[in-house]
Design an enzyme around this catalytic site. Structure first.
Site, PDB file in Angstrom:
ATOM      1  N   GLY A   1      50.631  91.625  73.070  1.00  0.00           N
ATOM      2  CA  GLY A   1      50.379  91.489  71.634  1.00  0.00           C
ATOM      3  C   GLY A   1      50.532  92.774  70.839  1.00  0.00           C
ATOM      4  O   GLY A   1      51.265  92.813  69.848  1.00  0.00           O
TER       5      GLY A   1
ATOM      6  N   LYS B   1      42.381  99.809  77.537  1.00  0.00           N
ATOM      7  CA  LYS B   1      41.620  99.713  78.782  1.00  0.00           C
ATOM      8  C   LYS B   1      42.442  99.745  80.062  1.00  0.00           C
ATOM      9  O   LYS B   1      43.408  99.008  80.200  1.00  0.00           O
ATOM     10  CB  LYS B   1      40.826  98.406  78.764  1.00  0.00           C
ATOM     11  CG  LYS B   1      39.695  98.426  77.773  1.00  0.00           C
ATOM     12  CD  LYS B   1      38.921  97.147  77.882  1.00  0.00           C
ATOM     13  CE  LYS B   1      37.677  97.183  77.038  1.00  0.00           C
ATOM     14  NZ  LYS B   1      37.082  95.846  76.962  1.00  0.00           N
TER      15      LYS B   1
ATOM     16  N   ARG C   1      56.618  82.378  66.604  1.00  0.00           N
ATOM     17  CA  ARG C   1      56.556  81.426  67.718  1.00  0.00           C
ATOM     18  C   ARG C   1      57.131  80.057  67.360  1.00  0.00           C
ATOM     19  O   ARG C   1      57.640  79.354  68.233  1.00  0.00           O
ATOM     20  CB  ARG C   1      55.109  81.272  68.181  1.00  0.00           C
ATOM     21  CG  ARG C   1      54.651  82.449  69.026  1.00  0.00           C
ATOM     22  CD  ARG C   1      53.228  82.276  69.449  1.00  0.00           C
ATOM     23  NE  ARG C   1      52.880  83.139  70.557  1.00  0.00           N
ATOM     24  CZ  ARG C   1      51.671  83.207  71.091  1.00  0.00           C
ATOM     25  NH1 ARG C   1      50.693  82.452  70.609  1.00  0.00           N
ATOM     26  NH2 ARG C   1      51.424  84.007  72.114  1.00  0.00           N
TER      27      ARG C   1
ATOM     28  N   GLY D   1      49.037  87.574  76.965  1.00  0.00           N
ATOM     29  CA  GLY D   1      48.456  87.401  78.309  1.00  0.00           C
ATOM     30  C   GLY D   1      49.479  86.894  79.307  1.00  0.00           C
ATOM     31  O   GLY D   1      49.490  87.310  80.468  1.00  0.00           O
TER      32      GLY D   1
HETATM   33  C1  3PG Z   1      48.043  83.446  73.099  1.00  0.00           C
HETATM   34  O1  3PG Z   1      48.254  83.591  71.911  1.00  0.00           O
HETATM   35  O2  3PG Z   1      47.545  84.335  73.807  1.00  0.00           O
HETATM   36  C2  3PG Z   1      48.454  82.151  73.729  1.00  0.00           C
HETATM   37  O3  3PG Z   1      48.802  81.211  72.785  1.00  0.00           O
HETATM   38  C3  3PG Z   1      47.366  81.647  74.620  1.00  0.00           C
HETATM   39  O4  3PG Z   1      46.211  81.439  73.890  1.00  0.00           O
HETATM   40  P1  3PG Z   1      44.806  81.668  74.561  1.00  0.00           P
HETATM   41  O5  3PG Z   1      44.692  83.130  74.902  1.00  0.00           O
HETATM   42  O6  3PG Z   1      43.787  81.233  73.544  1.00  0.00           O
HETATM   43  O7  3PG Z   1      44.749  80.823  75.811  1.00  0.00           O
END
Ligand code: 3PG
Ligand code: MG
Length: 418
Positions: A376, A220, A35, A399
């Site tokens: 992820g 899920k 990142r 997300g």
């Molecule tokens: C992540 O890694 O999902 C993003 O940086 C957002 O982080 P968060 O889910 O803690 O809001």
């Protein structure tokens, strides 16, 4: 499409830029710099424009939540817990600022707070870079109370005449530094990473080149239902694998043994299958499995040559017949979107389904298909098999890419100038 850094004059301007440097940390050391590297092209471009200054901000975990979790775990394991040491190792931005400095080969100054830094910003040398402490040390950042968020957003807005948002990974969060700040700065634009993420994800969720195959996996159904529903609009086929597949098999009357299942979501799964049929979208579920009698890395893999799973077994991965269905679909697609692994790929014995899928997507990409990997776990899988460079786009958002594919408008994008 949002305006980008290329659409505005940055020369001599104070720039404030939101990045997503929420990277894995261990003992105060960066464990994965994907990142950070992904933001470099925007940072380099801004610096070439000779701005007055560049202030960078990001969150890095969530100190309060992370401490709570780690403390509970330490208590459970009967281990001592030192809060300050934990925070220093995981949530402090200073080591990230130093890491960035080493990549840029330029000084990156650091301040241990996001508040009260106007004088510091004014004192930066021309073109100087300043990184602020983790925005989530301030409760205003994530507060549900917008009046609180505005306090931090207004303070941050004093450090820039132009707001650049390159934090795609956090664009689904409506926080002070990701969206609210844009209400205090007239010029708010996307960085190149944000632009690239939108460029690849937008067509997949709106008007992909067809046929499009969506590969959706993970544990899920509940977390993927929004994506599945939105993808029904454009996909020709949806491959459903991973833990969530067993809920879909169960609702069709197959035996799933001890496999993962969400009984509360059986009717949701049924509706989805019904909807897919109406729209003529083919749903591909596993037709054979690699099973085990317990969930562990050294469980013995057992091949089951049909949909039904014996009572004492659980599905851990898809089988070879299922993979030949995938091959047929994936290699004949013009667009492929992938979110979520096909099996428990963390365990060597149950990684084959996910690995093969990754190779098939890479092969289709080499033949000219557009492939977008988000989320992820599927990104972790593609990296594990060293195939990320073979995909058209691997998203930096978990997300965020999921919500984008659900068709939602992300606050961190909606706040930018059009
Ligand atoms: C992540 O890694 O999902 C993003 O940086 C957002 O982080 P968060 O889910 O803690 O809001
Ligand atoms: Mg997250």
């Amino acid at each position: 499409m949002a305006k980008t850094v290329k659409d505005v004059d940055l020369k001599g301007k104070k720039i404030i830029m939101r990045v997503d440097f929420n990277v894995p940390m261990k003992d105060g050391k960066v464990q994965d710099d994907t990142r950070i590297k992904a933001a470099l092209s925007t940072i380099d471009y801004i610096l070439q424009q000779e701005p007055r200054s560049l202030v960078l901000m990001s969150h890095l975990g969530d100190p309060k939540k992370d401490v709570k979790k780690a403390k509970e775990k330490a208590e459970k394991d009967g281990k001592p817990f030192n809060e300050e040491e934990f925070i220093n190792g995981k949530n402090r931005m200073k080591p990230v600022a130093e890491y960035l400095s080493s990549l840029l080969k330029k000084p990156v100054e650091f301040v241990p707070s996001c508040m009260g830094q106007s004088e510091k910003v004014a004192s930066l040398p021309s073109g100087g870079i300043l990184m602020l402490e983790n925005t989530r040390f301030h409760e205003e950042e994530t507060s549900k109370d917008k009046t609180k968020q505005k306090i931090l957003a207004e303070e941050l807005s004093k450090y820039g005449e132009v707001f650049v948002n390159d934090a795609f990974g956090t664009a689904h969060r409506s926080h002070a530094s990701t969206a609210e700040i844009a209400n205090f700065i007239p010029t708010s634009v996307a960085g190149f990473l944000m632009e690239k993420e939108i460029k690849y994800l937008q067509p997949v969720s709106t008007n992909p080149e067809k046929p499009m195959t969506a590969i959706i996996g993970g544990a899920k159904v509940s977390s993927k239902i929004g994506v599945l529903e939105n993808l029904l609009k454009n996909a020709s086929a949806i491959i459903i694998g991973g833990g969530m597949a067993y809920t879909f098999l169960k609702v069709q009357g197959f035996k799933i043994g001890k496999s993962l299942v969400e009984d509360d979501f059986l009717s949701v799964a049924e509706d989805l299958l019904e909807n897919a049929k109406k729209r003529g979208v083919e749903i591909i579920l596993p037709i054979d499995h690699i099973c085990a009698d317990n969930f562990s890395g050294d469980a013995k893999p057992v091949y089951i040559d049909e949909e039904n799973i014996p009572d004492n077994m659980m599905g851990m991965d898809v089988g070879k017949k299922t993979l030949s269905l995938y091959k047929e679909k994936i290699l004949n697609s013009k667009t492929i979107v992938w979110n979520g692994p096909m099996g428990v790929f963390e365990f060597e014995a149950f990684a084959k389904g996910t690995e093969e899928t990754a190779y098939l997507v890479a092969e289709a990409t080499a033949k000219g298909a557009l492939s977008v990997v988000g989320g992820g776990d599927s990104v972790a899988a593609v990296n594990k098999f060293n195939l990320s460079s073979k995909m058209s786009h691997v998203s930096t958002g978990g997300g965020a890419s999921l919500e984008f594919l659900e068709g939602k408008e992300l606050p961190g994008i909606a706040c930018l100038n059009k």
